[in-house]
Design an enzyme around this catalytic site. Structure first.
Site, PDB file in Angstrom:
ATOM      1  NE  ARG A  28      -3.832  -2.267   2.099  1.00  0.00           N
ATOM      2  CZ  ARG A  28      -4.765  -2.602   1.193  1.00  0.00           C
ATOM      3  NH1 ARG A  28      -5.096  -1.747   0.238  1.00  0.00           N
ATOM      4  NH2 ARG A  28      -5.369  -3.774   1.242  1.00  0.00           N
ATOM      5  CB  ILE A  30       3.750   5.693   2.560  1.00  0.00           C
ATOM      6  CG1 ILE A  30       3.959   5.812   4.053  1.00  0.00           C
ATOM      7  CG2 ILE A  30       4.301   6.909   1.822  1.00  0.00           C
ATOM      8  CD1 ILE A  30       5.425   5.795   4.475  1.00  0.00           C
ATOM      9  CG  ASN A  86       3.652   9.082 -12.260  1.00  0.00           C
ATOM     10  OD1 ASN A  86       2.794   9.416 -13.073  1.00  0.00           O
ATOM     11  ND2 ASN A  86       3.405   9.041 -10.958  1.00  0.00           N
ATOM     12  CG  HIS A  99       6.370   2.889  -8.570  1.00  0.00           C
ATOM     13  ND1 HIS A  99       7.618   3.430  -8.744  1.00  0.00           N
ATOM     14  CD2 HIS A  99       5.529   3.932  -8.388  1.00  0.00           C
ATOM     15  CE1 HIS A  99       7.543   4.749  -8.670  1.00  0.00           C
ATOM     16  NE2 HIS A  99       6.274   5.079  -8.456  1.00  0.00           N
ATOM     17  CG  HIS A 101       0.985   4.833  -8.827  1.00  0.00           C
ATOM     18  ND1 HIS A 101       1.101   5.449  -7.606  1.00  0.00           N
ATOM     19  CD2 HIS A 101       2.115   5.158  -9.511  1.00  0.00           C
ATOM     20  CE1 HIS A 101       2.243   6.137  -7.544  1.00  0.00           C
ATOM     21  NE2 HIS A 101       2.873   5.980  -8.691  1.00  0.00           N
TER      22      HIS A 101
HETATM   23  P1  AMP Z   1       5.914   8.144  -8.214  1.00  0.00           P
HETATM   24  O1  AMP Z   1       5.645   9.623  -8.104  1.00  0.00           O
HETATM   25  O2  AMP Z   1       5.156   7.492  -9.341  1.00  0.00           O
HETATM   26  O3  AMP Z   1       7.385   7.833  -8.244  1.00  0.00           O
HETATM   27  O4  AMP Z   1       5.295   7.501  -6.912  1.00  0.00           O
HETATM   28  C1  AMP Z   1       6.028   7.193  -5.780  1.00  0.00           C
HETATM   29  C2  AMP Z   1       5.026   6.740  -4.749  1.00  0.00           C
HETATM   30  O5  AMP Z   1       5.715   6.052  -3.729  1.00  0.00           O
HETATM   31  C3  AMP Z   1       4.270   7.890  -4.076  1.00  0.00           C
HETATM   32  O6  AMP Z   1       2.871   7.705  -4.293  1.00  0.00           O
HETATM   33  C4  AMP Z   1       4.655   7.759  -2.609  1.00  0.00           C
HETATM   34  O7  AMP Z   1       3.596   8.075  -1.733  1.00  0.00           O
HETATM   35  C5  AMP Z   1       5.056   6.305  -2.522  1.00  0.00           C
HETATM   36  N1  AMP Z   1       5.988   5.965  -1.461  1.00  0.00           N
HETATM   37  C6  AMP Z   1       7.153   6.580  -1.165  1.00  0.00           C
HETATM   38  N2  AMP Z   1       7.766   5.991  -0.126  1.00  0.00           N
HETATM   39  C7  AMP Z   1       6.964   4.945   0.231  1.00  0.00           C
HETATM   40  C8  AMP Z   1       7.037   3.949   1.248  1.00  0.00           C
HETATM   41  N3  AMP Z   1       8.070   3.876   2.109  1.00  0.00           N
HETATM   42  N4  AMP Z   1       6.033   3.044   1.337  1.00  0.00           N
HETATM   43  C9  AMP Z   1       4.994   3.104   0.493  1.00  0.00           C
HETATM   44  N5  AMP Z   1       4.870   4.018  -0.493  1.00  0.00           N
HETATM   45  C10 AMP Z   1       5.833   4.935  -0.621  1.00  0.00           C
END
Ligand code: AMP
Length: 115
Positions: A28, A30, A86, A99, A101
């Site tokens: 999930r 954060i 992204n 990743h 989403h």
């Molecule tokens: P992006 O902008 O597509 O690189 O998305 C990165 C995502 O990673 C964001 O939605 C953050 O909220 C999420 N994120 C960053 N650190 C963590 C973490 N430790 N655990 C879960 N999600 C994270």
């Protein structure tokens, strides 16, 4: 292994892991943007979509199939959801470990922010 997501995958950082297999891990977000917000991540470090190689076809496909399964598990498959990746600066990528989403649980509105 260097990225924050690699540390989660290795169990070195806490996260709410909802799925893990030999190729991908899902946990999930954060900072969730909707009632369901899950990240589906390759276990091996691939920085961006631009860095996908021909032999990453299996892991790339697995990411999509796991998203489908998790959407059903979350109970959002019928109403619908959004899958989003992204890439780099203009794409708004913050974590340089590929990743997908999975976002849903409410109506998500238009796909892109209006300029
Ligand atoms: P992006 O902008 O597509 O690189 O998305 C990165 C995502 O990673 C964001 O939605 C953050 O909220 C999420 N994120 C960053 N650190 C963590 C973490 N430790 N655990 C879960 N999600 C994270």
């Amino acid at each position: 292994m260097t990225t924050i997501f690699s540390k989660i995958i290795a169990g070195e950082l806490p996260a709410d892991i909802v799925y893990q297999d030999d190729l991908v891990t899902a946990f999930r977000d954060i900072n969730p943007q909707a009632p369901t917000h899950i990240l589906i991540v390759p276990n091996k470090e691939i920085a961006t979509v631009n860095d996908l190689a021909e032999d990453d076809e299996q892991v790339a496909g697995r990411m999509l199939l796991v998203a489908k399964k998790l959407a059903a598990q979350e109970g959002i498959a019928e109403d619908g959801y959004r899958l989003l990746i992204n890439c780099n600066n203009h794409g708004g990528q913050e974590v340089y470990h590929l990743h997908l989403h999975l976002v849903g649980g409410r109506s998500l509105g238009p796909m892109l922010m209006r300029r």
